[in-house]
Each structure stands twice: as C-alpha cells, then as structure tokens.
Design an enzyme around this catalytic site. Structure first.
Site, short mmCIF file in Angstrom:
data_model
loop_
_atom_site.label_atom_id
_atom_site.label_comp_id
_atom_site.label_asym_id
_atom_site.label_seq_id
_atom_site.Cartn_x
_atom_site.Cartn_y
_atom_site.Cartn_z
N GLU A 202 0.78 -1.30 0.03
CA GLU A 202 0.12 0.03 -0.04
C GLU A 202 0.95 1.19 0.06
O GLU A 202 0.94 2.04 0.91
CB GLU A 202 -1.03 0.01 1.33
CG GLU A 202 -2.04 -0.89 1.23
CD GLU A 202 -3.17 -0.75 2.29
OE1 GLU A 202 -3.26 0.28 2.62
OE2 GLU A 202 -3.86 -1.74 2.47
N GLU A 433 -5.23 -8.60 0.96
CA GLU A 433 -5.69 -8.47 2.22
C GLU A 433 -7.20 -8.16 1.90
O GLU A 433 -7.49 -7.21 1.12
CB GLU A 433 -5.17 -7.07 3.02
CG GLU A 433 -3.71 -7.11 3.49
CD GLU A 433 -3.41 -5.70 4.07
OE1 GLU A 433 -4.28 -4.85 4.47
OE2 GLU A 433 -2.20 -5.43 4.08
#
Length: 551
Positions: A202, A433
C-alpha cells in the site's frame, strides 16, 4: 451481462443488486460458498505486518523504526495512546503461531520483513543483524515445515528512523539506493526458500497518511486551516487516524508525488535486481501490493462517472499504471500538471512491466461525485476534483464496521477485479488483504468477544463476489485474510480488532483464542472431521514473566 439471473444482476457501469424476491436466495448462495468453488491451486492464506505483530522493538540488535519513534515520542498520535513495543509478541511466539496457521488449514502466510531488524543502521555499511536474519530464517523454516508457503513483503511502512533523520526517508531520492541494497540482502538471505515477493505494501497509504493527512510518520502534510477537510480524507482508508496537533508541516501539493515517485522507483529497481540476479536460480515471482477503496459514481451523470474514474486513478492507478504502462494515469498528468514528477526514458523502461503479479488490498467502497470547485491551495486531496460520501440519498453504501471509514460493500471487490482486468492487461492478481474490524469493547469477556458473525458474513460475501469475477475471466490466484490475529492497527492502535484469532491483551500473556470466524475458516478449508481448534494457554512461563516485567 447477466450472472446467475435468479440471484444477481450485474451490468456494465452498474451496482450488483439482488433480483430474487426478497434477497434470501442471494444470501443463501453466499453462505454456501465453499472451498471447492475455487481451483485446487487457488491459495488461501492470512496476512500480518512486522510492526503490527512482532513487538521486540529493541531485541536482537534491532534498530529504531519510524513507527517506534513516532509512537514512543508522540503517543497522542495513536487513538488509544498505545504502541507496538510488544504488539502481540509474534517475535517470541511465532512457533506457536505457525501451529495455529496449520490448524486453520492455511496454505500461505503473508508477512513483512522489518528493515531495521535486518539492517539496524539502515544500510549494509552499518552491518547486518545476524539475530534479525536468524529470526526470519526460523520463521520461514517453521512455515515450510508446516507446509505453509511464505509470501514476503519487503516494506510495510517501517523504515529505519536513522534514514528518516539523515535525509528525510522516502522524500529524498537517496532512499532508492538504500532500498535496493536492503532488498538484495532479503533476496540473498531468504530467496532460496521464498518464492513469492512483494516489494511494497500500500504505497498509497504510506504516502497519503504520512505526507498529506499527517496521521502516519513523519506526520507531514496540511496546514492548520486545512484540518477539517483533511481530517475527513484521512479517515477514508484503513489506518487513518486523528491528526496530531504538533505535526510537521510539509507541502501536500508536492511532497506526496515525490514520495510516491521514489517508492515506484524503489519497487522497479528491486524487481530489476531480482530478475537480473536471482529469479532464474531461485524460481520465484515478484509483485507489488496496492489498495483501493472502489469509487462508485454517486449519480448516473457523466460528470460523476468521470469523477469516479479519477478517484480510482488517484488511488490505485497512481501506482499500478506506471508498472503496467510506464506512465502515470492521464487524469493525474492533466490535473496535477508540473507537480507530478516525470520518469526519464531509462526509468520508464525500468518501471514498465515490473511485476509478475499485482496484489490488491480491498476493504470498502465509497460514492464519488465531481467537485468543480477551484481550490485555493494545491493539495493531493483536492487535485482529483472529487467528493466522496458513504451515503446516497441518505442510504449508506453498506453497513458500518468498527472503524468509521469501513463500510461493508462486498460487490465492490467484483467491480475492482473486472476493472483491473479491462484496464491493466489482464494481470495475475492476489487479494493480499481483505477483512473487517470490530471495536475493541473492553467490557466484553473473552468468550463474548469470540462471537464475530459479522466477520464470517464479510468473508462469505466477498468470496462470493470474488468468485463471480473469476467466472468472468479475472485471473485471481489467491486470497489472504486480514488479519490472522488481532494486532496493532496503526493510528487506531488496539482500539479495533481485525483478527480471526482473538488476542487477549489484558492478561499480559497475549493468549490467542479462535473466534467463530476462525472455526468457519477451518471448516471452509479442511474436512468437517478435522480436529477442532483448542483454547490452549501459553506454554512458556518465562514469556509470561518477561511480559509482566518480573524475574
């Protein structure tokens, strides 16, 4: 197109909706999702990150990270004033944790390496920590012995604080050389057994929360007059928290783009090193993980449709488009202008195609509309000329979870997958995720806290929509639960719980207990006759004494 017409209708540019008489058919179909609905080689795993679970912040020669420094020097930046000094003590409990993974039936474990645990001084010239390398060797070996594939993230937001102090970390191009060095040490030490590498986790969150919202270290970004709007944006994705009263001002109109540019170059150089020197002999694959909160047009107007596309460009496309095409999204080039760095011809060739797979972290979605307002100052938050909302006509986009940014929108994962297939050359994708949180209600007993049906439904529904995307040809190869354990959730601290395994913070032993969702996953992944999980106490009296501070 019509998919399972008796249950669901999905058309291009529309939101998936139930077409059954009362929605019960769709619900029951989702609840019947099973392991055999997915290919036999489809990977099911769980994920964590070093700072969130390891603890042992100064053990084994580990250096200080940016998160160590931030949480210990400015505890007010964390909602419950906590830190990851002990976290959930995975550093000392990893062997027991691998046993838990095995019992759950997981075939993969995604975890991150701590840069300052391996290189306490930030770079090779200051020495490699033998203890740090040994810890990860032991973890990798334990996983493989349990028939669990390690998926390693090289950088999950914890840069050595010494590099942050020396030259500003990712704000300076010097970080690229240091990241290359660190990455190569990882390939050299662990690549003989690790076959799946993720360079960055991320980068959007690291960039925006750290250099625009000021909620993550180094807490740079807005000026005081920007706080209300920035506070709103800071809560739009996992990990965002309250703004610090005394955080360091930066330039939210230029710094995030510089940081992102350096992150992309770090990624591309690491991939190049791996492909040039290690991939052929080690036989692994390498990619990058990005996040996306799907932007759904608020209305059917062309303005809102274009705004939603820009919203996706400014989040996911910012980091995916360069590795696919070698260039930033056209909308970013248009709206950011000269403040957006440019890749040299050599860099463009290096960046383009620098992935074997793309990881996606998906949690939620938002409604997006056009914002024609001309901002008075330059900022990433206003550059896309979009407005976001979790409501349409006063109806929420989904049920709200524990965090104020997380609304449960399972159909959003379908939209992301189909869009990626269309826009980014049909890549190999891993859902690295996906998960949901609950408030850490300290008034609940541990027995009460294990009842997490919301998490079971969340995973059932997201797997259902993921399978729909796969049926449309999206090349998804795996799915990782966030998270395996309750843990330190960045600016939220321990105030929310994402784990399928409950961690008892109060008893001082960090006991792991299976929630109902863990039992569901166990049944989903293994035979119904599998041995049930047991709530066993910790075995190490020495560990209990150490955590209590006694001798």
């Amino acid at each position: 197109m019509d998919i399972q017409s008796n249950v669901l209708t999905i058309t291009s540019g529309s939101t998936p909706t139930d077409t059954s008489s009362n929605g019960q058919a769709a619900k029951s179909t989702k609840e019947r999702i099973k392991r055999s609905d997915f290919p036999s080689d489809f990977v099911f795993g769980a994920a964590t990150a070093s700072y969130q679970v390891e603890g042992a912040w100064n053990e084994g020669g580990k250096g200080m990270s940016n998160w160590d420094y931030f949480t210990q020097s400015q505890p007010g930046g964390i909602s419950d004033f906590s830190n990851g000094t002990i976290a959930i003590d995975h550093y000392n409990m990893f062997k027991d944790d691998v046993v838990v993974m095995k019992k759950l039936g997981l075939k993969a474990y995604r975890f991150s390496l701590s840069w300052p645990r391996i290189l306490p001084g930030g770079r090779l010239c200051h020495g490699v920590s033998k203890e740090g390398v040994q810890f990860y060797n032991d973890l990798i070996d334990a996983l493989l012995a349990a028939d669990i594939e390690p998926y390693i993230t090289i950088f999950h937001w914890d840069i050595p604080q010494c590099l942050q102090l020396e030259y500003g970390g990712f704000l300076h191009e010097r970080v690229v050389k240091d990241f290359i060095e660190y990455s190569e040490i990882c390939f050299w030490e662990f690549g003989d057994r690790v076959k799946y590498w993720i360079t960055l986790n991320e980068p959007w969150s690291f960039t925006v929360q750290g250099y625009v919202a000021g909620a993550f270290p180094p807490n740079r970004g807005v000026t005081p007059k920007d706080t209300e709007e920035t506070q709103k944006h800071a809560r739009l994705h996992r990990g965002g928290g309250k703004l610090l009263a005394a955080f360091k001002y930066g330039n939210p109109g230029t710094e995030p783009y510089k940081v992102a540019h350096n992150l992309i170059l770090c990624h591309a150089h690491a991939v190049d090193i791996y492909r040039t020197k290690y991939q052929e002999s080690q036989g692994g694959k390498i990619g990058i993980t990005n996040c996306i909160s799907w932007n759904e047009p608020l209305t059917d107007s062309q303005e809102d449709k274009d705004a939603a596309t820009r919203g996706n460009d400014f989040m996911l496309g910012w980091f995916v488009e360069p590795v696919v095409t070698g260039e930033y999204p056209e909308s970013m080039i248009k709206y950011v202008g000269d403040r957006l760095p440019k890749f040299s011809e050599k860099e463009e060739k290096l960046v383009k195609g620098s992935y074997d797979f793309l990881g996606i972290n998906y949690y939620t979605s938002t409604y997006t509309s056009d914002d024609p307002t001309k901002p008075t100052t330059d900022s990433y938050f206003t550059d896309s000329h979009t407005k976001t909302s979790h409501e349409r006509n006063k109806v929420p986009i989904g049920a709200q979870a524990g965090s104020d940014w997380l609304y449960i929108v399972p159909w959003g994962i379908y939209r992301v997958m189909v869009d990626m297939k269309k826009r980014y050359n049909d890549p190999v994708i891993y859902i690295t995720e996906n998960g949901v949180d609950e408030v850490n209600d300290k008034s609940k007993t541990s027995t009460e806290a294990l009842k997490d049906d919301i998490r079971i439904h969340y995973h059932q529904e997201h797997l259902y929509y993921l399978k729909l995307a796969m049926d449309q040809g999206v090349n998804v190869k795996g799915y990782f639960i966030w998270s395996l354990f309750d843990n330190f959730e960045w600016a939220a601290g321990f105030s929310v719980r994402f784990g399928v395994m409950y961690v008892d913070y109060a008893n001082g032993r960090y006991t792991r207990l299976p929630k109902r969702s863990a039992v569901w996953w166990r049944n989903f992944l293994t035979k119904p006759t599998a041995v049930p999980l047991k709530n066993e106490p910790e075995k190490s009296e020495d560990r209990r004494k150490r955590l209590r501070g006694s001798t």
